[in-house]
Scaffold this motif. Structure first.
Motif, mmCIF file in Angstrom:
data_model
loop_
_atom_site.group_PDB
_atom_site.id
_atom_site.type_symbol
_atom_site.label_atom_id
_atom_site.label_comp_id
_atom_site.label_asym_id
_atom_site.label_seq_id
_atom_site.Cartn_x
_atom_site.Cartn_y
_atom_site.Cartn_z
ATOM 1 N N ASN A 99 46.359 36.378 22.406
ATOM 2 C CA ASN A 99 45.611 37.634 22.241
ATOM 3 C C ASN A 99 44.791 37.927 23.493
ATOM 4 O O ASN A 99 44.727 39.058 23.971
ATOM 5 C CB ASN A 99 44.698 37.564 21.014
ATOM 6 N N LEU A 100 44.176 36.874 24.007
ATOM 7 C CA LEU A 100 43.350 37.035 25.206
ATOM 8 C C LEU A 100 44.217 37.471 26.397
ATOM 9 O O LEU A 100 43.866 38.396 27.141
ATOM 10 C CB LEU A 100 42.665 35.694 25.484
ATOM 11 N N LEU A 101 45.353 36.813 26.561
ATOM 12 C CA LEU A 101 46.253 37.168 27.668
ATOM 13 C C LEU A 101 46.742 38.612 27.513
ATOM 14 O O LEU A 101 46.794 39.366 28.494
ATOM 15 C CB LEU A 101 47.454 36.213 27.697
ATOM 16 N N ASP A 102 47.069 39.010 26.279
ATOM 17 C CA ASP A 102 47.540 40.385 26.070
ATOM 18 C C ASP A 102 46.418 41.379 26.370
ATOM 19 O O ASP A 102 46.662 42.471 26.898
ATOM 20 C CB ASP A 102 48.073 40.558 24.639
ATOM 21 N N GLY A 103 45.189 40.976 26.047
ATOM 22 C CA GLY A 103 44.037 41.821 26.392
ATOM 23 C C GLY A 103 43.915 41.960 27.903
ATOM 24 O O GLY A 103 43.624 43.040 28.430
ATOM 25 N N MET A 104 44.172 40.865 28.614
ATOM 26 C CA MET A 104 44.113 40.909 30.078
ATOM 27 C C MET A 104 45.198 41.837 30.626
ATOM 28 O O MET A 104 44.960 42.583 31.576
ATOM 29 C CB MET A 104 44.286 39.492 30.656
ATOM 30 N N VAL A 105 46.369 41.791 30.018
ATOM 31 C CA VAL A 105 47.456 42.673 30.462
ATOM 32 C C VAL A 105 47.015 44.127 30.293
ATOM 33 O O VAL A 105 47.122 44.949 31.211
ATOM 34 C CB VAL A 105 48.745 42.403 29.648
ATOM 35 N N GLN A 106 46.432 44.422 29.108
ATOM 36 C CA GLN A 106 46.004 45.797 28.839
ATOM 37 C C GLN A 106 44.893 46.249 29.780
ATOM 38 O O GLN A 106 44.870 47.377 30.246
ATOM 39 C CB GLN A 106 45.510 45.892 27.396
ATOM 40 N N GLY A 107 43.945 45.334 30.028
ATOM 41 C CA GLY A 107 42.792 45.705 30.853
ATOM 42 C C GLY A 107 43.043 45.554 32.343
ATOM 43 O O GLY A 107 42.216 45.947 33.158
ATOM 44 N N GLY A 108 44.148 44.919 32.708
ATOM 45 C CA GLY A 108 44.469 44.769 34.132
ATOM 46 C C GLY A 108 43.801 43.574 34.798
ATOM 47 O O GLY A 108 43.751 43.503 36.018
ATOM 48 N N SER A 109 43.306 42.606 34.008
ATOM 49 C CA SER A 109 42.682 41.408 34.608
ATOM 50 C C SER A 109 43.782 40.467 35.083
ATOM 51 O O SER A 109 44.776 40.270 34.383
ATOM 52 C CB SER A 109 41.812 40.682 33.578
ATOM 53 N N LYS A 110 43.576 39.851 36.236
ATOM 54 C CA LYS A 110 44.669 39.066 36.823
ATOM 55 C C LYS A 110 44.363 37.590 37.029
ATOM 56 O O LYS A 110 45.235 36.847 37.469
ATOM 57 C CB LYS A 110 45.064 39.653 38.192
ATOM 58 N N ARG A 111 43.110 37.157 36.823
ATOM 59 C CA ARG A 111 42.784 35.756 37.129
ATOM 60 C C ARG A 111 42.323 35.033 35.871
ATOM 61 O O ARG A 111 41.428 35.498 35.175
ATOM 62 C CB ARG A 111 41.684 35.700 38.200
ATOM 63 N N PHE A 112 42.926 33.864 35.657
ATOM 64 C CA PHE A 112 42.673 33.159 34.396
ATOM 65 C C PHE A 112 42.409 31.684 34.676
ATOM 66 O O PHE A 112 43.218 30.997 35.313
ATOM 67 C CB PHE A 112 43.920 33.305 33.516
ATOM 68 N N ILE A 113 41.269 31.187 34.211
ATOM 69 C CA ILE A 113 40.908 29.776 34.430
ATOM 70 C C ILE A 113 40.816 29.132 33.046
ATOM 71 O O ILE A 113 40.004 29.547 32.209
ATOM 72 C CB ILE A 113 39.570 29.665 35.200
ATOM 73 N N LEU A 237 38.362 29.375 40.507
ATOM 74 C CA LEU A 237 38.240 30.831 40.690
ATOM 75 C C LEU A 237 38.376 31.178 42.178
ATOM 76 O O LEU A 237 39.096 32.112 42.548
ATOM 77 C CB LEU A 237 36.884 31.311 40.153
ATOM 78 N N GLU A 238 37.682 30.400 43.014
ATOM 79 C CA GLU A 238 37.752 30.681 44.452
ATOM 80 C C GLU A 238 39.173 30.508 44.975
ATOM 81 O O GLU A 238 39.635 31.285 45.811
ATOM 82 C CB GLU A 238 36.778 29.778 45.216
ATOM 83 N N GLY A 239 39.870 29.492 44.441
ATOM 84 C CA GLY A 239 41.263 29.264 44.847
ATOM 85 C C GLY A 239 42.141 30.452 44.467
ATOM 86 O O GLY A 239 43.005 30.877 45.245
ATOM 87 N N LEU A 240 41.915 31.008 43.276
ATOM 88 C CA LEU A 240 42.703 32.176 42.853
ATOM 89 C C LEU A 240 42.341 33.394 43.698
ATOM 90 O O LEU A 240 43.215 34.149 44.126
ATOM 91 C CB LEU A 240 42.447 32.484 41.368
ATOM 92 N N ARG A 241 41.035 33.559 43.934
ATOM 93 C CA ARG A 241 40.598 34.719 44.730
ATOM 94 C C ARG A 241 41.186 34.669 46.138
ATOM 95 O O ARG A 241 41.575 35.687 46.694
ATOM 96 C CB ARG A 241 39.070 34.729 44.847
ATOM 97 N N GLY A 242 41.237 33.463 46.698
ATOM 98 C CA GLY A 242 41.737 33.324 48.068
ATOM 99 C C GLY A 242 43.247 33.301 48.135
ATOM 100 O O GLY A 242 43.825 33.183 49.217
ATOM 101 N N GLY A 243 43.903 33.361 46.981
ATOM 102 C CA GLY A 243 45.368 33.337 46.951
ATOM 103 C C GLY A 243 45.942 31.977 47.321
ATOM 104 O O GLY A 243 47.116 31.846 47.636
ATOM 105 N N ARG A 244 45.097 30.945 47.267
ATOM 106 C CA ARG A 244 45.562 29.615 47.672
ATOM 107 C C ARG A 244 46.310 28.897 46.557
ATOM 108 O O ARG A 244 47.087 27.985 46.801
ATOM 109 C CB ARG A 244 44.369 28.748 48.132
ATOM 110 N N ILE A 245 46.005 29.256 45.317
ATOM 111 C CA ILE A 245 46.660 28.583 44.190
ATOM 112 C C ILE A 245 47.080 29.612 43.149
ATOM 113 O O ILE A 245 46.508 30.705 43.083
ATOM 114 C CB ILE A 245 45.725 27.560 43.495
ATOM 115 N N SER A 246 48.040 29.261 42.369
ATOM 116 C CA SER A 246 48.393 30.040 41.193
ATOM 117 C C SER A 246 49.302 29.187 40.336
ATOM 118 O O SER A 246 50.037 28.350 40.852
ATOM 119 C CB SER A 246 49.109 31.323 41.573
#
Ligand code: UFG
Length: 336
Positions: A99-113, A237-246
């Protein structure tokens, strides 16, 4: 844009909220308060009181707030209960996460920890556990967390949600300020129970099994300080923001095991209390030894635990329990 901390009123979530605020981040908490505590959320932080299983409310909240990143701590986490009531665990841990992930899809959130667990490994072939070892959970709790991790890969492909999963070993300790700490009902974890004996709230601590194939016959665990755990989430979070990890997963432990007897002995030193211990039967589902390698988190995230020794863990936990013998309840030593 804000950071949404789901389960931010709970033990690990509240410490992470504090770490985010200390860095000047804009934080929002979503928690149904079924296990979390309102008092653990600072008054300055908005609290959305929502049950993740209320899909419509969850989707609406994510669509409205469009957080830059979502930290997800809300889960049921009693291994024994997961065996007797698996449905609760698949709903609360897996369906709620979808549900949370689907909410992120709807709201356009892209980073998940994501708050994952060493229980995803089951009984490891050797120690310390590294991330590439087989994931064969031995209980529904571990399975629900593993299912989530697997879903993240598919959500990244389909929706571009980037994730990092942090597989904790045994979270323990409290914020050094004494303002935040562990308060579960019922309490099942070793360290808070031992300290409750020192406070006179319990007569003794039961040692679950003294015939394991370990040096002193009791189970060995890798205890990790809650503040170090919170720090690793920020680095994620910093790793995701910097595009270093996913789509990454990291163990978080101290690479050092302590037996149940060693924990009790050190608690005796820290508290100055005799802490009577009684040997009892093994608890179902307890692996004899769990110790994790966190070399990958150190290397990739630059994680450096500051409270890596059992003494700091017990000292900070003791400060919290002594000053808040009723946890976040009203009847504490501090506020009377
Ligand atoms: N123990 C006792 N007596 C007690 C309580 C615990 O002897 O009264 C022992 C347990 O048998 C275990 C050790 O102390 O050997 C640690 O037990 P905890 O309950 O504190 O922690 P667990 O290792 O069972 O659980 C942790 C996390 C869970 C996670 C699990 C994965 O808290 O969320 O690791 O194995 F699922």
């Amino acid at each position: 844009m804000s950071i949404l901390v789901v389960g931010g009123a709970g033990y690990i979530g509240s410490h992470t909220v504090r770490a985010l605020l200390d860095r000047g981040e804009d934080v929002l908490v979503l928690d149904d308060l079924s296990e979390g505590h309102r008092a653990a959320v600072p008054a300055s932080v908005p609290l959305l009181e929502i049950d993740l299983l209320d899909r419509a409310a969850t989707l609406a909240a994510l669509s409205e707030h469009k957080p830059e990143a979502v930290f997800h701590f809300a889960a049921s986490c009693y291994v024994g209960e997961s065996v007797t009531d698996p449905g609760k665990y698949f709903r609360n841990n897996f369906v709620a996460t979808l549900n949370l992930l689907d909410g992120m899809v709807q709201g356009g959130s892209k980073r998940f920890i994501f708050s994952s667990t060493c229980a995803t490994y089951g009984e490891p072939p050797s120690l310390p556990i590294t991330e590439d070892m087989p994931k064969e959970p031995v209980n529904p709790y571990g399975r629900t967390k593993l299912f989530c991790e697997q879903a993240f890969a598919d959500y990244e492909v389909a929706h571009g949600i980037q994730s990092v999963s942090l597989r904790y070993f045994n979270a323990a300790g409290a914020h050094p300020s004494g303002e935040l700490g562990e308060d579960h009902e019922p309490e099942t974890h070793l360290i808070p129970l031992v300290l409750q004996v020192a406070l006179g709230q319990r007569e003794d601590i039961k040692i679950f099994g003294s015939d394991y194939d370990t040096p002193d016959g009791t189970c060995i665990r890798d205890y990790i300080h809650i503040v170090d755990l919170a720090e690793a989430h920020i680095l994620g979070l910093e790793g995701l923001r910097g595009g270093r990890i996913s789509r990454a997963a990291f163990n978080l432990g101290n690479e050092e095991g302590h037996s149940v007897r060693q924990v009790i002995d050190m608690a005796r030193k820290v508290t100055g209390h005799a802490i009577p211990a009684v040997e009892t039967e093994r608890r179902a589902g307890d692996p004899p030894r769990l110790v994790g390698s966190s070399a990958l988190a150190r290397e990739v995230l630059g994680w450096k635990p500051r409270y890596g020794d059992l003494l700091s863990i017990l000292e900070t936990a003791w400060k919290w329990h002594r000053e808040h013998p009723r946890g976040y309840g009203e009847n504490t030593a501090k506020n009377g």
